[in-house]
Scaffold this active site. Structure first.
Site, PDB file in Angstrom:
ATOM      1  N   ASN A 179      -0.060  12.080  -0.113  1.00  0.00           N
ATOM      2  CA  ASN A 179       0.621  10.805  -0.363  1.00  0.00           C
ATOM      3  C   ASN A 179       1.211  10.773  -1.764  1.00  0.00           C
ATOM      4  OD1 ASN A 179      -0.205   9.587   2.106  1.00  0.00           O
ATOM      5  ND2 ASN A 179      -2.243   9.362   1.241  1.00  0.00           N
ATOM      6  N   ASP A 229     -13.545   7.227  -1.462  1.00  0.00           N
ATOM      7  CA  ASP A 229     -12.596   7.061  -0.371  1.00  0.00           C
ATOM      8  C   ASP A 229     -11.748   8.316  -0.149  1.00  0.00           C
ATOM      9  OD1 ASP A 229     -11.221   5.539   1.569  1.00  0.00           O
ATOM     10  OD2 ASP A 229      -9.618   5.128   0.136  1.00  0.00           O
ATOM     11  N   ASP A 230     -11.393   8.987  -1.231  1.00  0.00           N
ATOM     12  CA  ASP A 230     -10.506  10.155  -1.096  1.00  0.00           C
ATOM     13  C   ASP A 230     -11.234  11.339  -0.476  1.00  0.00           C
ATOM     14  OD1 ASP A 230      -8.211   8.938  -2.488  1.00  0.00           O
ATOM     15  OD2 ASP A 230      -9.692   8.834  -4.100  1.00  0.00           O
ATOM     16  N   GLU A 269     -12.003   5.600  -6.290  1.00  0.00           N
ATOM     17  CA  GLU A 269     -10.660   5.843  -5.773  1.00  0.00           C
ATOM     18  C   GLU A 269      -9.832   6.604  -6.796  1.00  0.00           C
ATOM     19  OE1 GLU A 269      -9.948   4.402  -2.524  1.00  0.00           O
ATOM     20  OE2 GLU A 269      -8.368   5.900  -2.719  1.00  0.00           O
ATOM     21  N   ASP A 270      -9.224   7.654  -6.346  1.00  0.00           N
ATOM     22  CA  ASP A 270      -8.220   8.372  -7.138  1.00  0.00           C
ATOM     23  C   ASP A 270      -8.709   8.816  -8.519  1.00  0.00           C
ATOM     24  OD1 ASP A 270      -6.873   7.863  -4.856  1.00  0.00           O
ATOM     25  OD2 ASP A 270      -5.116   6.957  -5.790  1.00  0.00           O
ATOM     26  N   ARG A 295      -5.882  10.621 -10.900  1.00  0.00           N
ATOM     27  CA  ARG A 295      -5.176  11.289  -9.800  1.00  0.00           C
ATOM     28  C   ARG A 295      -4.699  10.219  -8.825  1.00  0.00           C
ATOM     29  NH1 ARG A 295      -7.132  12.155  -4.422  1.00  0.00           N
ATOM     30  NH2 ARG A 295      -5.651  10.485  -4.413  1.00  0.00           N
ATOM     31  N   TYR A 355       0.872  -1.178   0.000  1.00  0.00           N
ATOM     32  CA  TYR A 355       0.000   0.000   0.000  1.00  0.00           C
ATOM     33  C   TYR A 355       0.905   1.223   0.000  1.00  0.00           C
ATOM     34  CZ  TYR A 355      -4.012   2.782   1.672  1.00  0.00           C
ATOM     35  OH  TYR A 355      -5.010   3.712   1.813  1.00  0.00           O
ATOM     36  N   LYS A 369      -5.849  -1.529  -2.369  1.00  0.00           N
ATOM     37  CA  LYS A 369      -6.956  -1.219  -1.448  1.00  0.00           C
ATOM     38  C   LYS A 369      -7.720  -2.498  -1.110  1.00  0.00           C
ATOM     39  CE  LYS A 369      -6.793   3.395  -1.374  1.00  0.00           C
ATOM     40  NZ  LYS A 369      -6.819   4.284  -0.219  1.00  0.00           N
TER      41      LYS A 369
HETATM   42  O1  LIG Z   1      -3.978   5.476  -0.862  1.00  0.00           O
HETATM   43  C1  LIG Z   1      -3.696   6.141   0.153  1.00  0.00           C
HETATM   44  O2  LIG Z   1      -2.682   6.000   0.807  1.00  0.00           O
HETATM   45  C2  LIG Z   1      -4.677   7.161   0.633  1.00  0.00           C
HETATM   46  C3  LIG Z   1      -5.469   7.649  -0.504  1.00  0.00           C
HETATM   47  O3  LIG Z   1      -6.562   7.197  -0.763  1.00  0.00           O
HETATM   48  C4  LIG Z   1      -4.837   8.614  -1.407  1.00  0.00           C
HETATM   49  O4  LIG Z   1      -3.823   9.223  -1.057  1.00  0.00           O
HETATM   50  O5  LIG Z   1      -5.365   8.765  -2.519  1.00  0.00           O
HETATM   51 MG   LIG Z   2      -6.965   7.410  -2.862  1.00  0.00          MG
END
Ligand SMILES: O=C([O-])CC(=O)C(=O)O
Ligand SMILES: [Mg+2]
Length: 626
Positions: free
Chosen positions: A457, A315-316, A292-293, A202, A149, A220
């Protein structure tokens, strides 16, 4: 819904071959086990595997059994299993326990000094022995989470074309428009309950990585299993490939995605609509879809568009908000202030920043503060400076507008910190190092215990390092970061900063949502998750400088979050699994993945007396053979 169908047509054929197979006595290792098999020959027997919670007659014999990562146990197959499965002789003579195998994993992974090589070792392990991979991960969270991760997964995405070996997850491309359902139908698992999807625009703070972003849904979902015990066959990682605007990737001969600029606008939106509908058509309305992202703009739009018609969350926005708010709750125990007594400044006005701000406002309103007053406490800075109503570049999108203030525009972050004098400074900007020593010193000058979160991150994008934060505040800072940092020693005190990462939140929320068959996911569930997490922070954690419990306790935290989410789902009438369980913990625990090997031996076949209908909660057949 039927899970993996029993192959009735083949049943008699399999029975015949099972009866014909006479397990032979081992010449090297006489055992009572093989004798037991011989003794049971009079019974009608059948060979089964329990795959997840699914019972099916095994057709996977011989070398194929070893090659299937879901069935493989390596040297942990017993002699009897080796004989019955027809794999005797295909492996060395040694028998190992799973514990011995775990020891080997530790030695093997530690041979590598580069984190990307460790990542590759673990991916290979997942590809050959799934149960061992998940047990290893779940028992070594602190060491292994940074590998599979954040931050290493970021590097794995950047090198995706180079390290690509075997497919994992589903790739749906814009060329599949009109046929997305057919592509999803190709996924071999019939019982998927959770999807993590990205379009790669992203990836962490690394920007547009196109199809190389697949590492994120994969990582994830590995945490879904390792941290919350969600069964791996119920998890599906998906990468939506609509192209990339990353010129370096488009010119990279190793890039494996579509070599075109991103499709945008109506065509893109219609494609995502088709995707959502296809998921529901194949796996049902309650399938959890975790976004996600995605790029900023799309993340908010899709959340608004789908949150009340699908079982989805971002999640973001929501997961990150929940973990940050948990950290803020914990910080109150040190500062002795309420949220309404804080002034917040956010560096960044994207998914994470807005998500956190919105949830802080919700928390304040729950404490009796008016909406206007709550919003007035929150200041935000984006790439063009302070969000103000008078800003010349105009047009603040709706979500940002809520936090714009009627003051003169300002651009420089140091000046803004000077002027606003925040108590809480939150970085969610993907702009590495913008919390300069001067900013940190100003925070320390204005606050006995300044709160500073550097959430971007991976580590290379953090607004400041843990060391900079402690050093520039005489060790008075209350600090957390999105990616892990090593401990910092100032004078005679060592600080162990906590990782304010959404990994504390999403696995537990997902477990509660899946178990209850929740239709929609209200923000309340994320506030409940924040509170559950904050409640688990001990005084000793705070004393060590951490606003979060150690990562090793994350499995227990996931369970508590899942229990809170479960209660909320029933209280709000969102659950679809009835009757409501009284003992929620026990009920959830019964549904968890078993990290330990199960027997691969045949079980006496009991023809089901009831119609073979498996509920989502428990297979009556499995209960019968347990
Ligand atoms: O993945 C991770 O560490 C946390 C997160 O969702 C991101 O930064 O987009
Ligand atoms: Mg993310």
């Amino acid at each position: 819904m039927f899970s993996r169908p029993l192959l009735y047509g083949n049943f008699s054929k399999i029975c015949a071959s099972a009866a014909a197979r006479q397990p032979h006595q081992s010449v090297t290792q006489p055992t009572t086990a093989s004798t037991a098999v011989a003794n049971n020959n009079t019974q009608i027997r059948e060979y089964h595997e329990v795959v997840g919670d699914i019972l099916c007659p095994s057709q996977v014999m011989g070398i194929d059994h070893i090659r299937d990562p879901r069935l493989n146990k390596g040297l942990a197959f017993t002699l009897e299993e080796r004989q019955v499965l027809g794999i005797h002789g295909l492996q060395p003579a040694r028998f190992k326990t799973q514990e011995e195998q775990l020891e080997l994993c530790k030695i093997a992974v530690n041979r590598y000094s580069e984190s990307l090589n460790k990542y590759l070792y673990l991916s290979d392990l997942q590809d050959r022995n799934e149960r061992l991979f998940f047990r290893f991960l779940s028992e070594n969270i602190e060491e292994m989470m940074p590998i599979i991760y954040t931050p290493t997964v970021g590097l794995a995405c950047q090198r995706f074309g180079l390290i690509y070996r075997r497919p994992r997850g589903l790739f749906v491309t814009i060329n599949d428009r009109g046929h997305v359902f057919d592509v999803i139908k190709n996924w071999p698992e019939p019982d998927v309950r959770a999807i993590v999807v990205t379009d790669g625009e992203r990836i962490l703070g690394l920007g547009d990585l196109g199809a190389s972003g697949m590492g994120i849904p994969v990582g994830k979902l590995a945490l879904y299993t390792a941290l919350a015990g969600i069964k791996p066959h119920q998890c599906l990682p998906i990468l939506i490939d609509v192209g990339t605007n990353n010129i370096d990737l488009l010119e990279d001969p190793l890039y494996v995605g579509l070599r075109q600029k991103r499709v945008v606008g109506r065509e893109y939106d219609d494609f995502i609509d088709e995707f959502m509908q296809a998921v529901v058509k194949r796996y049902g309305q309650n399938t959890l879809i975790q976004f996600e992202d995605f790029g900023n703009h799309n993340a908010f739009r899709f959340l608004d568009k789908y949150r009340n018609t699908y079982c989805t969350f971002n999640d973001d926005i929501q997961g990150t908000a929940s973990v940050a708010v948990a950290g803020l709750y914990a910080s109150k125990r040190i500062t002795g202030r309420s949220f309404a007594e804080y002034t917040f400044l956010f560096a960044g006005a994207g998914e994470a920043a807005i998500g956190i701000a919105d949830l802080v406002v919700k928390a304040m309103v729950a404490e009796g503060v008016s909406l206007e007053e709550a919003r007035s406490k929150i200041w935000m800075v984006d790439i063009d400076g302070l969000l103000t109503t008078t800003r010349k570049d105009g047009n603040l999108e709706g979500h940002k507008f809520n936090y714009a203030k009627e003051v003169e525009p300002m651009k420089n972050l140091e000046d803004i910190v000077d002027k606003i004098k925040p108590n809480v400074l939150i970085g969610a900007s993907a702009a590495a190092g913008i919390f300069t020593p001067k900013i940190l010193q100003t925070m320390a000058a204005n606050n006995e215990r300044p709160v500073v979160f550097a959430l971007s991150n991976p580590t290379s994008k953090a607004e400041c390092t843990a060391e900079q934060a402690y050093q520039n505040t005489e060790g008075r800072v209350i600090f957390s970061s999105g990616s892990p940092f090593p401990p910092v020693t100032i004078g005679d005190k060592t600080f162990y900063p906590g990782q304010g990462n959404n990994a504390y939140i999403f696995p537990g929320v997902a477990l509660g949502v899946i178990a209850t068959g929740t239709h929609h996911i209200p923000d309340d569930m994320f506030l409940i998750a924040s509170q559950e997490l904050a409640n688990y922070v001990s005084d000793a954690d705070l004393e060590r400088g951490s606003l979060y419990p150690p990562l090793s306790s994350i499995r227990e935290i996931s369970m508590r979050i899942a229990m809170g989410v479960t209660k909320c789902a029933y209280d709000k009438g969102l659950a679809s699994t009835y009757p409501e369980p009284q003992d929620k913990r026990k009920w959830l625990e019964e549904q968890l993945y078993n990290f330990n090997y199960e027997s691969s031996l045949p079980v006496t076949w009991v023809w089901p007396r009831m119609p073979y209908i498996k509920t989502r909660d428990e297979s009556p057949l499995l209960a019968a053979i347990k």
